[in-house]
Design an enzyme around this catalytic site. Structure first.
Site, PDB file in Angstrom:
ATOM      1  N   HIS A 136      -8.925 -23.147 -29.851  1.00 62.56           N
ATOM      2  CA  HIS A 136      -9.754 -22.941 -31.030  1.00 62.56           C
ATOM      3  C   HIS A 136      -9.857 -21.463 -31.386  1.00 62.56           C
ATOM      4  CE1 HIS A 136     -11.723 -26.827 -32.211  1.00 62.56           C
ATOM      5  NE2 HIS A 136     -11.036 -27.192 -31.148  1.00 62.56           N
ATOM      6  N   ASP A 137      -9.742 -20.593 -30.413  1.00 64.51           N
ATOM      7  CA  ASP A 137      -9.747 -19.160 -30.715  1.00 64.51           C
ATOM      8  C   ASP A 137      -8.430 -18.752 -31.371  1.00 64.51           C
ATOM      9  OD1 ASP A 137     -10.785 -16.475 -30.655  1.00 64.51           O
ATOM     10  OD2 ASP A 137      -9.427 -16.071 -28.988  1.00 64.51           O
ATOM     11  N   PRO A 159      -5.990 -26.998 -36.070  1.00 62.66           N
ATOM     12  CA  PRO A 159      -5.473 -28.359 -36.247  1.00 62.66           C
ATOM     13  C   PRO A 159      -6.466 -29.400 -35.743  1.00 62.66           C
ATOM     14  CG  PRO A 159      -3.803 -26.912 -35.305  1.00 62.66           C
ATOM     15  CD  PRO A 159      -5.086 -26.140 -35.295  1.00 62.66           C
ATOM     16  N   HIS A 177      -3.403 -32.803 -23.768  1.00 63.23           N
ATOM     17  CA  HIS A 177      -4.230 -34.005 -23.752  1.00 63.23           C
ATOM     18  C   HIS A 177      -3.993 -34.846 -22.501  1.00 63.23           C
ATOM     19  CE1 HIS A 177      -4.727 -33.890 -28.428  1.00 63.23           C
ATOM     20  NE2 HIS A 177      -5.370 -32.925 -27.802  1.00 63.23           N
ATOM     21  N   ASP A 186      -6.167 -39.122 -21.606  1.00 61.80           N
ATOM     22  CA  ASP A 186      -5.119 -39.777 -20.826  1.00 61.80           C
ATOM     23  C   ASP A 186      -5.808 -40.842 -19.983  1.00 61.80           C
ATOM     24  OD1 ASP A 186      -3.293 -40.627 -18.930  1.00 61.80           O
ATOM     25  OD2 ASP A 186      -2.663 -38.627 -18.316  1.00 61.80           O
ATOM     26  N   ASP A 217       0.073 -33.901 -15.718  1.00 64.68           N
ATOM     27  CA  ASP A 217       1.403 -34.478 -15.589  1.00 64.68           C
ATOM     28  C   ASP A 217       1.913 -34.940 -16.954  1.00 64.68           C
ATOM     29  OD1 ASP A 217      -0.049 -36.768 -16.150  1.00 64.68           O
ATOM     30  OD2 ASP A 217       0.006 -37.544 -14.113  1.00 64.68           O
TER      31      ASP A 217
END
Length: 349
Positions: A91-92, A183, A213, A262, A270
């Site tokens: 976010h930065d 995004p 993610h 996940d 992973d």
């Protein structure tokens, strides 16, 4: 076809680290810059806009050790802070560049934007800064701290270790309106690609960095429209695996609830995220779009079918590119080394 796609991915992975060679003209002792001391910064910062792998070797040699220790202490108590730090960095860097503007806390700042209300990790960054100021006052920027802390957190979660070049300065400005540049989980691939290309990143970086993610959670409020009113149909997105959709609907009755990004190996860094996408088990709209779009689906497939270390390696490469987006350095003369990460030295709010 399968082997051809994999070969392309493996060839692309063999890229050089996007950092400059070590420099000898390192800054001397002391100083914050950004206000009355601005004229003296010539003696503190390299006179170009390049970062350096050895930037703190002489002026704050324990910098990374302090960061690693603090991150380990905090994540031992709250493991969710690891993914939170990585998200905070995204976010930065995704607004005006990796300049710690997200850390400024005042009316109208990025941090006060409604879109930033679920961000976490600010107190950890403040703690690191306070500890570093004891031994290296006025020398280490909050932007460099956030960059280093996110790598430490990723590595401690089983992710890759990438070389960080340092020498960033902190922004003196932060505007809530700029947060829309980050995004979101609801954008299509074309919109995401345009954003990534504006950072100097490419389609491979998009797919790889989405792989973050593999750890962390999403607030149910970000996916409820997908579950309960997809395209104003009062139904569920039909692209979600039916059993997984049932689970998400039960889990996400309340917007304040969270769900793992996940579902299979939520605390392991992973490539399971990509395997899940191929099973139509992506949580966010952007996750699902990666496997639908013909520009990104071959990369998703390749990372799903290759050993996890292939993804880990490329994630490090892409992160080393991301953390160099829009940095402010000594030559720019528009930044500062904040005394406190949440406040600019030179402005009164």
């Amino acid at each position: 076809m399968k082997s051809a796609v994999v070969s392309v991915v493996l060839l692309v992975i063999l890229v050089a680290w996007p950092v400059s060679a070590d420099r000898k003209d390192l800054p001397g002792e002391g100083g914050y810059g950004g206000s009355d001391e601005e004229e003296d910064t010539k003696s503190w910062f390299p006179l170009d806009n390049q970062l350096s792998l050895s930037y703190y070797d002489k002026i704050c040699p324990n910098f990374e050790k302090i960061v690693d220790t603090k991150v380990r202490e905090w994540t031992k108590t709250d493991p969710s802070l690891g993914p939170a730090l990585l998200r905070l960095l995204f976010h930065d860097c995704g607004v005006t560049g990796c300049d710690a503007s997200i850390l400024l806390d005042h009316k109208g700042s990025e941090r006060r934007s409604p879109a930033s209300k679920t961000l976490r990790g600010f107190e950890l960054i403040d703690d690191i800064k306070s500890e570093i100021e004891k031994s290296c006052p006025g020398l280490v920027s909050c932007a460099d701290i956030l960059t280093s802390a996110s790598r430490s957190a990723t590595y401690q979660l089983g992710g890759p270790y990438w070389p960080n070049a340092y020498g960033r300065r902190d922004s003196t400005n932060s505007y809530a309106r700029d947060v829309e540049k980050v995004p979101s989980g609801r954008r299509d691939i074309t919109g995401l690609l345009e954003t990534f290309q504006s950072y100097g990143l490419n389609i491979l970086d998009l797919v790889v960095l989405s792989g973050a993610h593999t750890i962390g959670k999403a607030y149910c409020g970000t996916i409820q429209s997908r579950l309960y009113n997809f395209n104003a149909t009062h139904g569920t997105d039909p692209s979600i695996d039916s059993k997984y959709a049932d689970f998400l609907r039960r889990k996400c009755r309340w917007a304040s609830e969270t769900v793992y990004l996940d579902a299979t190996t939520p605390v392991t860094f992973d490539n399971q995220y990509y395997i899940n996408l191929q099973k139509n088990m992506g949580v966010l709209t952007t996750d699902a779009e990666l496997v639908k779009d013909p520009r990104t689906s071959p990369l998703v497939k390749a990372f799903a079918e290759q050993p996890p270390q292939i993804f880990r390696h490329q994630f490090g490469v892409s992160m080393a590119k991301l953390v160099n987006v829009g940095v402010i350095t000594g030559e720019d003369r528009i930044g500062e080394i904040r005394r406190v990460c949440s406040k600019s030295n030179s402005k009164r709010y």
